[in-house]
Design a protein around this motif. Structure first.
Motif, mmCIF file in Angstrom:
data_model
loop_
_atom_site.group_PDB
_atom_site.id
_atom_site.type_symbol
_atom_site.label_atom_id
_atom_site.label_comp_id
_atom_site.label_asym_id
_atom_site.label_seq_id
_atom_site.Cartn_x
_atom_site.Cartn_y
_atom_site.Cartn_z
ATOM 1 N N ARG A 252 -22.436 12.402 4.699
ATOM 2 C CA ARG A 252 -21.505 11.903 5.702
ATOM 3 C C ARG A 252 -22.169 11.601 7.042
ATOM 4 O O ARG A 252 -21.605 10.897 7.871
ATOM 5 N N SER A 253 -23.366 12.173 7.259
ATOM 6 C CA SER A 253 -24.081 11.859 8.503
ATOM 7 C C SER A 253 -25.073 10.729 8.278
ATOM 8 O O SER A 253 -25.556 10.120 9.231
ATOM 9 N N GLY A 254 -25.374 10.471 7.009
ATOM 10 C CA GLY A 254 -26.395 9.477 6.721
ATOM 11 C C GLY A 254 -27.800 9.973 7.025
ATOM 12 O O GLY A 254 -28.757 9.198 7.005
ATOM 13 N N LEU A 255 -27.941 11.267 7.287
ATOM 14 C CA LEU A 255 -29.255 11.822 7.600
ATOM 15 C C LEU A 255 -29.842 12.509 6.373
ATOM 16 O O LEU A 255 -29.106 13.079 5.571
ATOM 17 N N ARG A 389 -21.303 19.386 11.895
ATOM 18 C CA ARG A 389 -20.700 18.549 12.940
ATOM 19 C C ARG A 389 -21.068 19.070 14.329
ATOM 20 O O ARG A 389 -21.488 18.311 15.203
ATOM 21 N N ASP A 423 -16.560 12.075 9.377
ATOM 22 C CA ASP A 423 -17.655 11.134 9.597
ATOM 23 C C ASP A 423 -18.641 11.801 10.564
ATOM 24 O O ASP A 423 -18.295 12.079 11.710
ATOM 25 N N ARG A 425 -21.727 10.652 11.396
ATOM 26 C CA ARG A 425 -22.839 9.783 11.811
ATOM 27 C C ARG A 425 -23.237 10.025 13.274
ATOM 28 O O ARG A 425 -22.377 10.277 14.113
ATOM 29 N N VAL A 426 -24.517 9.960 13.522
ATOM 30 C CA VAL A 426 -25.008 10.163 14.888
ATOM 31 C C VAL A 426 -25.788 8.926 15.313
ATOM 32 O O VAL A 426 -26.237 8.146 14.479
ATOM 33 N N GLU A 427 -25.939 8.798 16.606
ATOM 34 C CA GLU A 427 -26.752 7.695 17.110
ATOM 35 C C GLU A 427 -28.025 8.257 17.721
ATOM 36 O O GLU A 427 -27.975 9.099 18.606
#
Lengths: 614, 350
Positions: A252-255, A389, A423, A425-427
């Motif tokens: 869910r973080s894409g990491l 999170r 969700d 995701r981080v930037e």
């Protein structure tokens, strides 16, 4: 002969035997069959730290308790209704826990003079009348199994080892469990040795048929499915759910997830489970020690992964310095502490909640981190996602406090719809954020106070971080007194400002004057005790903390609503101390450190006194 | 895998030493050997041809561990002894980076000994630079695990009773695939060793003799002094017979039937008895024997690359397992996750 069928609403079974008798497997299979039937379930494995303690001795007894019901249940049950004792040691070690009149199935083949002497029985308890208060079922489990497998070309040892399947077959008959999943399981487990698979299946069926035909068992029981929310379910242990939560956090973080871990009871299963999920981009490294394990995770976080380390209390102690470094670096890091009875090696396979102080305060300097705790096996999944999170949003270490009870215990888990999971995701920082194209690694997000996550490989953002105190914004080394004061307070404010939901109170009639506050794995027994009291007309409110740091904003207000606040913990009052000092509430600490979860009954007794005297 | 804009806007590769200098004031004691190593590193890094942002230096604690602050790359000044572990996490998860560890004799061999040997054993793709000054400098002058027996320091007023580690012997015992030694003051040699270390796949372990002019001044002076150095230093060159002395009057031989190597006057041996240095000898006993040549007064100290052999690289092995698992993925990550959660025995309630 015709057997009587009796309906029950709940049953507690305990399988007990030597640690080599396969009791954990037997319990697991029975649980799985029970899950198929749609009962609510809660399980409690209990085993020695020794892999093979001396055979037939009390320290070598391993047991598995399963509680199933046609309604939702919260604990593995206080007092078994039926004990399966594979030898005299198993009988002796577990007899005291049974309810009066409980059924006892014993493997008579093991009740030899030698085995009885080994555990201190002067007379055979099967013959001396000492079990008159129970319903005794003497069954020659070993010899009947061996006879049933005479036609198989397997060793006598293999035949004898199948006696747990005979016992499972008998219990499956007794409680009308569907056997297909066990038969499939045995075929899978012994796929490489078909003869052994067939023998185990034959032993299971022999046990089932024995129940059907013997006159010793006249009653067969049924427990109807529980009314549970619609959905797809599976049974899950806390450690498995936690590992799945970590995988889900990666998805869910894409990491990429990076786990550094050193084997330690009762957390090793998290390492085992995560090492299977490489296709999700999960890297696992079995480190040279606990310190390296957290260092690896932190190094990976620095590189833009979700760094995770899983351990138990002794490991957290060793990781403490690196966790403080992560506090100074302000990088995401997830530390999973599956607590066990301490101090030192303590009782590694037994549960406890005594690492709360360690999690909250166990670091040098002012080094606050977020701390959260799951309340049940299935809840470990959500707690892991929530911990991730917080770590990712606030760029902070998060300590997740599980314990041996929920790590190895299991319950049905309604599978979540993956698309509705948070969700995460981080930037990453991608360009300079300061004047003149300068990059300021400690320029904070005004909302979260998190600093930018600028991962190596990003052009133009080359910067240095470290354990030395950093100047606000620039991150340069600073010994300025005012800056240090500011940075210490800002790091604390970042943790204090983590958004957590308000605490909810369960007080169905709204007239309770006593609040029971718990955290972590005590949720089940506290909940069961509260229900029992309410059924008896004694009002009591229950609230359970998931967030230990920061605590919910409304906690103080909730606590002040009640005349008395009771805090049961499997430690000597760690949460109670925090609550007292933070909210100036004269909370009553109720504590037990026996390496076992509370029973609902003892909490009910204790709470009854408080409620009646409130 | 965060690729962090590697393709877009990568810095041009025509860099100079200046590009690798950070804006931080260097704060070692005047005259410290670390300055020379820093200058050598800053002028060497452009030759690597790796963009600045793809280089990361990770250090522990000690004077040497301030190193990352002074390089305009990514860097982490971590905690005492743990740099190899932290760098392993970074290197394994980020194969696109060139990861360097800067450490000292106390950091790497005392408090962090375990991480060092395990990084070397695994052959993680790290370049580990151990600045050995045989003393604790940052804590102001206690003996270190490389100080000689009998060393008088603040914590050993009547002499140390500890026998020292031989860092190269230790690294070789830990299965290091690249082992070298160089000296702070010999920039050309230092840079040539760094270059070869950088090119090595896997762990490269480089011991750099470094002078602490405050607490252990002159510890390596005999290796630097023109009057003594020719007789004290053995310069290893791959493929060359090992001779040294002003006119090559000494050599290294392998006496038949004996363990180890021996220094002999060249005139007394036939040329085919002189050992021809080969970094690539698979058997570590050879490099180990080289590492045992120095006498306690540093006479016969080999410098250069002792060992440079190919061995499977940990990072690659880990990555290969991940890649082969990912190859089997046919569905979206969410679908795979849903399948994982629903694996095993499930049941449905309507």
């Amino acid at each position: 002969m015709t057997k009587q069928v009796r309906q029950l609403d709940r049953v507690v079974i305990r399988f007990a035997g030597d640690s080599g008798d396969g009791m954990q497997l037997t319990g697991d299979r029975f649980t799985s069959e029970t899950a198929q039937l749609g009962n609510d379930i809660s399980t409690l494995p209990n085993f020695p730290a020794e892999i093979r303690a001396p055979a037939g001795t009390l320290p070598g007894v391993s047991s598995f308790q399963v509680h199933f019901a046609d309604y939702d249940i919260l604990t593995p049950g206080d007092t078994p209704d039926i004990l399966v004792a594979m030898n005299p040691a198993a009988l002796k070690a577990n007899l005291g826990d049974l309810r009066p009149g409980a059924d006892i199935i014993v493997n008579t083949d093991e009740f030899t003079k030698r085995n009885l002497t080994k555990v201190g029985y002067d007379a055979n308890p099967l013959e001396d009348g000492s079990l008159d208060g129970y319903v005794l079922h003497p069954v020659a489990l070993t010899s009947m199994t061996v006879r049933a497998l005479e036609s198989f070309e397997i060793s006598k040892k293999d035949a004898e080892r199948a006696k747990n399947m005979f016992a499972l077959g008998l219990l499956s008959w007794m409680y009308s469990r569907p056997s297909e999943s066990t038969l499939r399981f045995l075929e899978r487990k012994f796929a490489a040795r078909p003869e052994v698979a067939a023998a185990n299946i034959a032993a299971f069926k022999a046990g089932f048929n024995f129940g059907e035909t013997t006159e010793d068992f006249v009653v067969r029981y049924e427990v109807s499915p529980a009314k549970m929310a619609p959905g797809e379910y599976r049974n899950v242990t806390g450690n498995t759910a936690l590992a799945y939560g970590v995988v889900a956090a990666g998805v869910r973080s894409g990491l990429p997830v990076f786990l550094g871990a050193y084997p330690i009871t009762p957390a090793s299963d998290i390492l085992h489970e995560l090492s299977k999920h490489k296709k999700f981009g999960v890297t696992t490294v079995q480190a040279e020690d606990e310190i390296a394990a957290v260092g690896l995770a932190l190094g990976a976080s620095y590189g833009g992964a979700l760094g995770v380390t899983s351990t138990s209390g002794p490991g957290v102690a060793l990781k403490s310095e690196t966790i403080s470094l992560a506090v100074a670096l302000e990088l995401p890091l997830l530390i999973i502490d599956v607590q066990r009875a301490g101090p030192s090696t303590g009782m590694p396979t037994k549960t406890e909640q005594a690492d709360l102080n360690l999690a909250l305060f166990g670091r040098h300097g002012e080094a606050p981190v977020a701390v959260i705790a799951p309340r049940s096996p299935a809840d470990c999944f959500d707690a892991a996602l929530e911990a991730a999170r917080i770590a990712l949003t606030y760029r902070t270490p998060v300590i997740l406090l599980s314990d041996g009870y929920i790590a190895n215990g299991s319950e049905p888990w309604r599978l979540p719809d993956v698309s509705t999971l948070p969700d995460l995701r981080v930037e990453f920082a991608s360009e300079p954020n300061g004047p003149d194209g300068r990059f300021l690694p400690y320029l904070r997000d005004p909302e979260t106070l998190a600093r930018p996550w600028a991962v190596p490989g990003t052009p133009g953002l080359e910067h240095r971080i470290g354990g030395l105190e950093k100047a606000d914004k620039t991150g340069d080394i600073s010994y300025d007194p005012a800056n240090h004061d500011y940075m210490v307070r800002t790091r604390a404010a970042r943790i204090e400002g983590i958004q957590v939901p308000d605490l909810e109170v369960d007080d169905p009639d709204g007239d309770a004057r006593v609040l029971v506050l718990g955290w972590g794995s005590t949720y089940g027994p506290i909940g069961a005790a509260c229900r029992a009291l309410r059924q008896r007309g004694l009002p009591v409110a229950q609230a359970h903390l998931r967030y230990l740091n920061p605590m919910p904003r409304n906690l103080g207000e909730v606590l002040r609503r009640y005349d008395r606040v009771v805090i049961p913990e499997m430690n000597l009052g760690q949460l109670a101390s925090v609550v007292r000092s933070k909210y100036l509430i004269d909370a009553i600490a109720y504590n037990q450190v026996r390496g076992l979860p509370f029973t609902a009954a003892e909490l009910e007794n204790m709470l009854e006194d408080v409620v009646k005297n409130a | 895998m965060p690729e962090a804009g590697l393709s877009a806007g990568a810095t041009p590769l025509k860099l100079t030493a200046k590009d690798f200098k950070s804006d931080q004031e260097v704060r070692w004691c005047p005259g410290c050997g670390d300055y020379a190593i820093l200058a050598a590193m800053q002028s060497f890094l452009p030759d690597l041809g790796i963009p600045r942002e793809r280089i990361a230096f990770v250090s522990g604690i000690g004077c040497s561990s301030r190193f990352p602050y002074y390089l305009n790359t990514y860097g982490m000044h971590s905690i005492h002894g743990r740099a190899p572990a932290i760098a392993t996490g970074l290197s394994v998860s980020r194969p696109d980076l060139s990861v360097w560890v800067v450490t000292g004799d106390g950091d790497a061999l005392s408090i962090g000994g375990n991480h060092l040997i395990h990084a070397l054993r695994r052959n993680v793709n790290l370049k580990i630079l151990l600045f050995n000054n045989k003393i604790y400098g940052l804590t102001k002058g206690q003996y270190s695990p490389t100080s000689e027996l009998g060393k008088i320091t603040k914590s050993t007023p009547v002499g140390s009773t500890d026998s020292p580690f031989n860092p190269l012997s230790l690294a070789l015992g830990a299965e290091a695939s690249f082992v070298a030694r160089t000296i702070d003051s010999d920039r050309k040699h230092l840079q040539s060793v760094l270059r070869q270390a950088a090119e090595h796949q896997g762990s490269a372990f480089v011991e750099i003799y470094q002078n602490c002019n405050i607490f252990n001044d002159g510890a390596f002076e005999v290796l630097k002094d023109p009057q003594t150095r020719d007789e004290y230093v053995i310069r290893l060159e791959h493929g060359q017979p090992i001779t040294f002395g002003k006119d090559g009057e000494f050599c290294v031989t392998h006496p038949p039937g004996a363990f180890g190597l021996r220094v002999r006057p060249t005139a007394e041996v036939s040329p085919d008895e002189i050992v021809v240095h080969d970094e690539t000898v698979a058997e570590p006993a050879y490099a180990f024997a080289l590492s045992r040549l120095p006498e306690s007064d540093l006479r016969h100290t080999p410098i250069g690359v002792f060992r440079d052999v190919a061995r499977p690289v940990y990072d690659d092995l880990v990555r290969a397992q991940l890649d082969s698992a990912k190859e089997k993925v046919t569905r979206s990550a969410d679908e795979e996750l849903a399948a994982l959660l629903g694996s095993g025995d499930t049941w449905t309630i309507l």
